[in-house]
Motif scaffolding. Sequence first.
Motif, PDB file in Angstrom:
ATOM      1  N   GLY A 317     -26.788  -3.823  16.960  1.00  0.00           N
ATOM      2  CA  GLY A 317     -27.745  -2.853  16.432  1.00  0.00           C
ATOM      3  C   GLY A 317     -27.684  -2.732  14.926  1.00  0.00           C
ATOM      4  N   GLY A 318     -26.476  -2.876  14.349  1.00  0.00           N
ATOM      5  CA  GLY A 318     -26.340  -2.742  12.910  1.00  0.00           C
ATOM      6  C   GLY A 318     -26.797  -3.947  12.122  1.00  0.00           C
ATOM      7  N   LEU A 319     -26.732  -5.130  12.718  1.00  0.00           N
ATOM      8  CA  LEU A 319     -27.081  -6.349  11.989  1.00  0.00           C
ATOM      9  C   LEU A 319     -28.505  -6.829  12.233  1.00  0.00           C
ATOM     10  N   LEU A 352     -30.872  -4.346  20.489  1.00  0.00           N
ATOM     11  CA  LEU A 352     -31.419  -4.731  19.190  1.00  0.00           C
ATOM     12  C   LEU A 352     -32.533  -3.793  18.744  1.00  0.00           C
ATOM     13  N   ALA A 353     -33.268  -3.235  19.710  1.00  0.00           N
ATOM     14  CA  ALA A 353     -34.371  -2.331  19.374  1.00  0.00           C
ATOM     15  C   ALA A 353     -33.888  -1.062  18.690  1.00  0.00           C
ATOM     16  N   GLY A 418     -27.269   1.373  19.139  1.00  0.00           N
ATOM     17  CA  GLY A 418     -26.750   0.267  19.929  1.00  0.00           C
ATOM     18  C   GLY A 418     -25.452   0.620  20.618  1.00  0.00           C
ATOM     19  N   ALA A 419     -24.603   1.397  19.945  1.00  0.00           N
ATOM     20  CA  ALA A 419     -23.339   1.809  20.556  1.00  0.00           C
ATOM     21  C   ALA A 419     -23.565   2.683  21.784  1.00  0.00           C
ATOM     22  N   GLY A 462     -31.838   7.996  25.016  1.00  0.00           N
ATOM     23  CA  GLY A 462     -30.658   8.505  24.329  1.00  0.00           C
ATOM     24  C   GLY A 462     -30.249   7.621  23.154  1.00  0.00           C
ATOM     25  N   GLY A 463     -30.349   6.315  23.344  1.00  0.00           N
ATOM     26  CA  GLY A 463     -30.050   5.403  22.244  1.00  0.00           C
ATOM     27  C   GLY A 463     -31.008   5.590  21.076  1.00  0.00           C
TER      28      GLY A 463
END
Length: 505
Positions: A317-319, A352-353, A418-419, A462-463
């Motif tokens: 998610g961060g990259l 990834l979203a 992402g986490a 939630g994400g």
Amino acid sequence: MATTPPPEPPEPAADAPHRATADTLLALVGGPDNIASATHCMTRLRLVLHDRARVRDAEVRAHPAVLGVVEDGDAYQIVLGPGRAARVTRALDALLARTPGAPAPATAVTAPVTAEDLAARGAALRADRARRNATRGKLLLRRVAAVFVPLIPALIGCGMLAGLNGLLVNAGLLPGLTPVLGALASAFMALIAVFVGLNTAREFGGTPVIGGAVAAVVVYPGVDAISVLGQPLVPGQGGVLGALGAALLATVIEKWCRRWVPEALDVIVTPTLTLLLTGLVTVYALMYPAGRAARAIGVGADWLLVHTGVFAGLVLGGLFLPLVMLGLHQALIPLHTTLIEQQGYTVLLPVLAMAGAGQVGAAVAVFVRLRGNRTIRATIRSALPAGVLGVGEPLIYGVSLPLGRPFVTACAGGAAGGAVVGLFSMLGTKVGSTAIGPSGWALFPLVQGNRGFGTTLAVYTGGLLAGYAVGFLATYFFGLTRSALAELNAEPAPEARTGREPAPV
């Protein structure tokens, strides 16, 4: 006796705005004689130009329909958004075909300098990164991605039909219609290898129908009568990876044949030898390892999220925003397609979203902090709906990337979202997407998992909320320095809004 050509049919009212946009952009990019080719993907009009210097870049960026501009190699890409990109391209094609040499109207729209400065800086950063990353390996990845991009509309449509069919089946509604919906949703995926073969040959300079023909053997039911290493082949073994490899090999063999086969025999000898040689290699040496590789992708993706879900979600998610910035996110399409082909959904896309959620949260924070800057706030206001629906380029290139820090804090939001999704994967709740292309809220109808639609949707929501919140808070408190806030909130005088150099942030 001379005849008067029949009048053209009236233009549909719904197409008039897209025709007007195409008409204006045609003038701003230098006219018909400056366009070598015009294509489109989901969100962008992609132009190859003869002379880049003839483009009135500031006016293109300032056009109300334009969400941003990206330069990638020799392609001048105008971000228009989903749906609009295809319609404007069709209107542009009609203009080029109808009056290839006629001048187009020189309509110009002037944007406030502050927002234009950010857009120009974002484009410069993007062009610089593109030049630094124009390695052979990355260019090859982009070409492979170009094989799959044209398939995305069909993947989205089939995914939507599959989701609708699942809802109807679970509710016990319309039992006479659900078999039809199931067939419509599944038929394309059953033959996707053929379309991959067609596009691969087209992209790499071969004959498309030959690429499709050699890829068709991968899904041909009769291969179950063939044994390799003592094991019978299974129709579909190798999937899109096998089809991609077969079509690439066919293109190489076809080009080799055309170098030495006499012209009189070319139409017979070249396709026959290409199909024969490629087919033998595909059946006896390609399908089995490609099948193993495809299974490894599925097993690896599941293992990654089940055993390292939080960490994997943080990293992916961060990259993902930097990958989007570099245009390399499309290289993941073959992985998504393989997972959908195997499991019915891709577990990577929802993770990834989350990067888009972080981007939206960061943009809202910038909007709140820059109360005195009407131009940047107007840019955010116009690009935010697209960002909520998963189209991140306008916010990336128009806001967060040129500002610098907000791009990093947006990545932090993506990592947080992402986490969250990764955590639930570790707890046994898979979240996947039945199609690729949509993101953000547009992914809601395509969400699928192993715990039912309601639970899966709740985890994905939630994400998103975590991504919005962390992206907003990180940007609000750390995304803009005091000096940047003071400078950006100082609205320039009207007479100073032309030709000013962008202020450092």
